[in-house]
Design an enzyme around this catalytic site. Structure first.
Site, PDB file in Angstrom:
ATOM      1  N   HIS A  33      -5.499  -4.325  -0.489  1.00  0.00           N
ATOM      2  CA  HIS A  33      -4.507  -3.910   0.480  1.00  0.00           C
ATOM      3  C   HIS A  33      -3.582  -5.083   0.627  1.00  0.00           C
ATOM      4  O   HIS A  33      -3.840  -6.493   0.508  1.00  0.00           O
ATOM      5  CB  HIS A  33      -5.257  -3.947   1.912  1.00  0.00           C
ATOM      6  CG  HIS A  33      -4.470  -3.589   2.969  1.00  0.00           C
ATOM      7  ND1 HIS A  33      -3.917  -2.456   3.284  1.00  0.00           N
ATOM      8  CD2 HIS A  33      -3.928  -4.371   4.118  1.00  0.00           C
ATOM      9  CE1 HIS A  33      -2.973  -2.443   4.194  1.00  0.00           C
ATOM     10  NE2 HIS A  33      -2.988  -3.705   4.829  1.00  0.00           N
ATOM     11  N   SER A  44       0.641  -0.298 -10.878  1.00  0.00           N
ATOM     12  CA  SER A  44       0.967  -1.388 -11.488  1.00  0.00           C
ATOM     13  C   SER A  44      -0.470  -1.972 -11.492  1.00  0.00           C
ATOM     14  O   SER A  44      -0.878  -2.781 -12.515  1.00  0.00           O
ATOM     15  CB  SER A  44       2.056  -2.198 -11.058  1.00  0.00           C
ATOM     16  OG  SER A  44       1.827  -2.471  -9.760  1.00  0.00           O
TER      17      SER A  44
HETATM   18  C1  GAR Z   1       0.059  -2.289  -3.920  1.00  0.00           C
HETATM   19  O1  GAR Z   1       0.975  -3.213  -3.151  1.00  0.00           O
HETATM   20  C2  GAR Z   1      -1.023  -2.055  -2.960  1.00  0.00           C
HETATM   21  O2  GAR Z   1      -1.595  -3.112  -2.480  1.00  0.00           O
HETATM   22  C3  GAR Z   1      -0.633  -1.249  -1.905  1.00  0.00           C
HETATM   23  O3  GAR Z   1       0.137  -0.077  -2.464  1.00  0.00           O
HETATM   24  C4  GAR Z   1       0.702  -0.827  -3.773  1.00  0.00           C
HETATM   25  C5  GAR Z   1       0.382  -0.101  -4.980  1.00  0.00           C
HETATM   26  O4  GAR Z   1       1.134  -0.521  -5.984  1.00  0.00           O
HETATM   27  N1  GAR Z   1      -2.006  -0.459  -1.205  1.00  0.00           N
HETATM   28  C6  GAR Z   1      -1.925  -0.093   0.018  1.00  0.00           C
HETATM   29  O5  GAR Z   1      -1.002  -0.300   0.790  1.00  0.00           O
HETATM   30  C7  GAR Z   1      -3.102   0.617   0.375  1.00  0.00           C
HETATM   31  N2  GAR Z   1      -3.217   0.503   1.836  1.00  0.00           N
HETATM   32  P1  GAR Z   1       0.721  -0.083  -7.511  1.00  0.00           P
HETATM   33  O6  GAR Z   1       0.605   1.474  -7.445  1.00  0.00           O
HETATM   34  O7  GAR Z   1       2.085  -0.253  -8.326  1.00  0.00           O
HETATM   35  O8  GAR Z   1      -0.461  -0.539  -7.874  1.00  0.00           O
END
Ligand code: GAR
Length: 210
Positions: free
Chosen positions: A109, A13
């Site tokens: 993060h 996303s």
């Molecule tokens: C997001 O919340 C991002 O901040 C987190 O994973 C999610 C990915 O969502 N990242 C971490 O935890 C990295 N350490 P998305 O695939 O919908 O962008």
């Protein structure tokens, strides 16, 4: 035009938000490729549907982290990446990889770093009883979830919050701050001075959730 390569592991996303804002706001950049370490990363479908090159570099296909990192670097360099954007990319990258892209490798993060690096950030934040959560976009350094902070969003914890409700509210702010940070990078609006990132146009590097 700068080339942005986005790396994902799942939903994507944040990648979507960056692709959409790049197109809508006419950044001097394009998302040249989306690379995933899993073939089932849902975000690959969105990228392909938007005409963006996609590639899977399966981490399980490599015997060592170094071999995986080398394959990733080859995939990234094939798109002449000016900026590499980790958007929910859930593999730890080795020091040599990080150094190769130093100053042009961003991560998001879901915590107010340096609090709660690593996994399960929202549950750990709730368990610690903190009153303010958020997300951080930072330049990547070899130490996990560290590195110069580009922008943070701040989200209050509400009574009755669980990890799911908190993560949804934090994610909504991620979709605001990550495109902003990437835009600043491609526009050359950031300087790192003594480990601190300055936004040269004076734009606020803090996003307060309303
Ligand atoms: C997001 O919340 C991002 O901040 C987190 O994973 C999610 C990915 O969502 N990242 C971490 O935890 C990295 N350490 P998305 O695939 O919908 O962008």
């Amino acid at each position: 035009m700068k080339n942005i390569v986005i790396m994902i592991s799942g939903r994507g996303s944040n990648m979507e938000a960056i692709v959409q804002r790049c197109a809508a706001e006419g950044w001097p950049a394009r998302v040249a490729a989306v690379i995933a370490n899993r073939a089932d990363a849902a975000g690959l479908r969105f990228a392909a549907a938007h005409g963006i090159a996609t590639q899977v570099v399966e981490h399980r296909a490599f015997a060592t982290r170094e071999a995986f990192d080398d394959a990733l670097a080859m995939a990234i360099d094939a798109h002449a990446a000016d900026l590499v954007v980790l958007a929910g990319f859930m593999r730890i990258l080795g020091a040599a990889f990080v150094r190769r892209y130093e100053g042009r490798l961003l991560n998001i993060h879901p915590s107010l770093l340096p609090m709660f690096p690593g996994l399960h950030t929202h549950q750990r934040a709730i368990d610690a009883g903190i009153k303010l959560a958020g997300a951080t976009v930072h330049f990547v350094t070899p130490e996990l979830d560290h590195g110069p902070i580009v922008i943070q969003s701040a989200v209050p914890l509400l009574a009755g919050d669980d990890a799911q409700s908190l993560s949804a509210r934090v994610l909504a702010t991620e979709h605001q701050i990550y495109p902003l940070a990437v835009r600043w990078c491609v526009e050359g609006a950031l300087r790192i001075e003594g480990g601190v990132v300055r936004q040269m146009q004076g734009a606020p590097q803090l996003w307060l959730a309303s």
